[in-house]
Design a protein around this motif. Structure first.
Motif, PDB file in Angstrom:
ATOM      1  N   PHE A  57      77.419 -12.850  63.582  1.00 32.79           N
ATOM      2  CA  PHE A  57      76.405 -12.430  64.721  1.00 32.79           C
ATOM      3  C   PHE A  57      76.018 -11.117  64.517  1.00 32.79           C
ATOM      4  O   PHE A  57      74.781 -10.720  64.988  1.00 32.79           O
ATOM      5  CB  PHE A  57      76.983 -12.595  66.029  1.00 32.79           C
ATOM      6  N   SER A  75      75.234 -10.219  71.237  1.00 31.51           N
ATOM      7  CA  SER A  75      76.297 -11.002  70.405  1.00 31.51           C
ATOM      8  C   SER A  75      77.287 -11.638  71.228  1.00 31.51           C
ATOM      9  O   SER A  75      77.840 -10.978  72.271  1.00 31.51           O
ATOM     10  CB  SER A  75      77.024 -10.267  69.071  1.00 31.51           C
ATOM     11  N   VAL A 101      73.948 -15.555  69.068  1.00 31.71           N
ATOM     12  CA  VAL A 101      73.151 -14.104  69.411  1.00 31.71           C
ATOM     13  C   VAL A 101      72.254 -14.707  70.621  1.00 31.71           C
ATOM     14  O   VAL A 101      71.540 -15.690  70.510  1.00 31.71           O
ATOM     15  CB  VAL A 101      72.393 -13.179  68.540  1.00 31.71           C
TER      16      VAL A 101
END
Length: 216
Positions: A57, A75, A101
């Protein structure tokens, strides 16, 4: 002149890059317990959210942050069954969670289609085992849809890619589930730790593989 880093520091950073996403020790950063993202809370009518999983992420925030109309990227973990997971729990496997995300955007300035188009260029759509150097269920690529329109847009884009490449596109298209913000030291990692981020991204071979799939 730029001061050269000690050799020992470069070795440490190289090992970090090869070890995988999120290997920075919590002792090196401000660790904040994860909280359930307030995706269900009332938001201005022009704001919307989209959730994408594309491997680490850390590497998924910057491409969306650069899009005019994107308000924030976060994230986190989603898709699994464990409430309020920690990075360590997700990394061990068995939770069903993806690293993902959440993109918060102004729908009057940027379309969901633009986000979808940006997403594809960040992933290897043929890797069914993870993304780049990160393998396992945590790093599988997926698009999480919040309504029928988003589902149709994601499916249509996947079909276009299948037609183009004539190869199976393994990116999953899944309904949105609870999204849990990752620990504080993971947020905006590319901005807070640019050197470590660069070593990780390069060591993982992410950009080289993206160029191989999508060209320059």
């Amino acid at each position: 002149m730029t001061q050269l880093k000690p050799f020992s520091a470069l070795v440490t950073l190289s090992l970090l890059a090869l070890a995988g996403c999120g290997t920075q020790s919590p002792a090196q950063a401000d660790v904040v317990a994860p909280k359930v993202s307030a995706t269900a809370a009332p938001v201005p009518s022009n704001l919307a959210t989209a959730i994408f999983a594309g491997g680490c992420f850390w590497c998924m925030e910057k491409p969306f942050d650069e899009i005019p109309g994107v308000v924030a990227t976060t994230s986190g973990y989603t898709g699994g069954t464990l409430a309020n997971p920690t990075y360590e729990q997700v990394g061990r496997g068995g939770t069903g969670h993806f690293e993902a995300v959440k993109v918060t955007y102004d729908a009057t300035k940027v379309s969901y289609q633009k986000l979808i188009d940006t997403y594809w260029l960040q992933v290897d759509p043929f890797d069914a085992f993870g993304q780049f150097c990160d393998k396992g269920e945590t790093y599988l690529p997926a698009i999480f849809y919040g309504n029928d329109a988003e589902k149709k847009a994601a499916e249509a884009a996947r079909e276009v890619l299948y037609t183009r490449f004539k190869k199976p596109i393994v990116v999953q298209i899944l309904p949105t589930k609870a999204f849990y913000d990752a620990e504080g030291y993971h947020q905006d990692y590319y901005q807070k730790n640019p050197l470590r981020y660069a070593y990780y991204r390069n060591g993982c071979g992410r950009d080289a593989r993206l160029r191989a799939v999508w060209g320059q």
